[in-house]
Enzyme design. Sequence first.
Site, short mmCIF file in Angstrom:
data_model
loop_
_atom_site.label_atom_id
_atom_site.label_comp_id
_atom_site.label_asym_id
_atom_site.label_seq_id
_atom_site.Cartn_x
_atom_site.Cartn_y
_atom_site.Cartn_z
N SER A 137 28.24 81.42 69.54
CA SER A 137 28.87 80.86 68.34
C SER A 137 30.09 81.70 68.00
CB SER A 137 27.89 80.94 67.17
OG SER A 137 28.53 80.63 65.95
N TYR A 150 22.49 86.04 60.88
CA TYR A 150 22.83 85.00 61.85
C TYR A 150 23.93 85.53 62.78
CZ TYR A 150 24.53 80.73 63.99
OH TYR A 150 24.93 79.79 64.91
C1 8X3 Z 1 27.76 77.87 63.99
C2 8X3 Z 1 29.14 78.15 63.51
O1 8X3 Z 1 30.61 79.07 61.68
O2 8X3 Z 1 28.55 78.00 60.98
O3 8X3 Z 1 27.25 78.84 64.79
O4 8X3 Z 1 28.49 80.14 62.02
S1 8X3 Z 1 29.16 78.86 61.98
#
Ligand code: 8X3
Length: 250
Positions: A137, A150
């Site tokens: 990501s 995350y």
């Molecule tokens: C997904 C993109 O920008 O929402 O991994 O983290 S974001």
Amino acid sequence: MKKIVFVTGATSGIGEAIARILAPSHALVICGRRVDRLEKLAAELSAQTDVQTLSFDVSDADAVNAALDSLPSEWKNIEVLVNNAGNAHGRAPIHEGDLADWDAMIDGNLKGLLYVTRAISPGMVERKSGDIINVGSIAGKEVYPDGNVYCASKFGVDAATNGMRMDLNPYGIRVVGIHPGLVETEFSMVRFKGDEDKSEGVYKGMTPLYAEDIAETVKFVVERPPHVTIADMTIFPTAQASSTIVNRQS
Ligand code: 8X3
């Protein structure tokens, strides 16, 4: 049999789109936790290719190994591994983070990817060939506010990807990191636990990427001639310039 591709997180979003786009040219092992969706997709794609389904939780190492052991022997030579399974759970400042959300992200996004790779890569090493494609990501390249854990899980994916490429280099195995920005899938509904307003807000006033856009890239990567590795790609929708800069029309 055609080249065997193993896709995790194939029951929705990017994983499902990858399975669909590769179906005409590859045999597929599609994996996910939602058996009904998996079976439905398998029934559909089996008109185009040979398909096996495996339902297991990537973050359960024993389940990963048991699932792989259960594959018929002619399906064990997995040539392309697409580590796609992953999700965001919650978005909050560090001092308000939910421990269960943190565990789910680190276990699913990072440990899960590692467990599946640990189980499949020895066969690639033995055969001296294979592709490992890790779906990371932009959150693994740039941290953003309230993204803390995350982002940490996806930075971990980026580091693990680069490490795998080094370790597997002597065996001719291609290791690829694909890092999408905003992609409209169930991702935000999961992250915001079903809150439609918050989820829709993520893509408001801009055209996001769609799962098919990422799947097309995976197809491109897999179809490069053997001497070419697309090591690392960041893919944004045109309206996005970074994790935090998005051109929205009101
Ligand atoms: C997904 C993109 O920008 O929402 O991994 O983290 S974001």
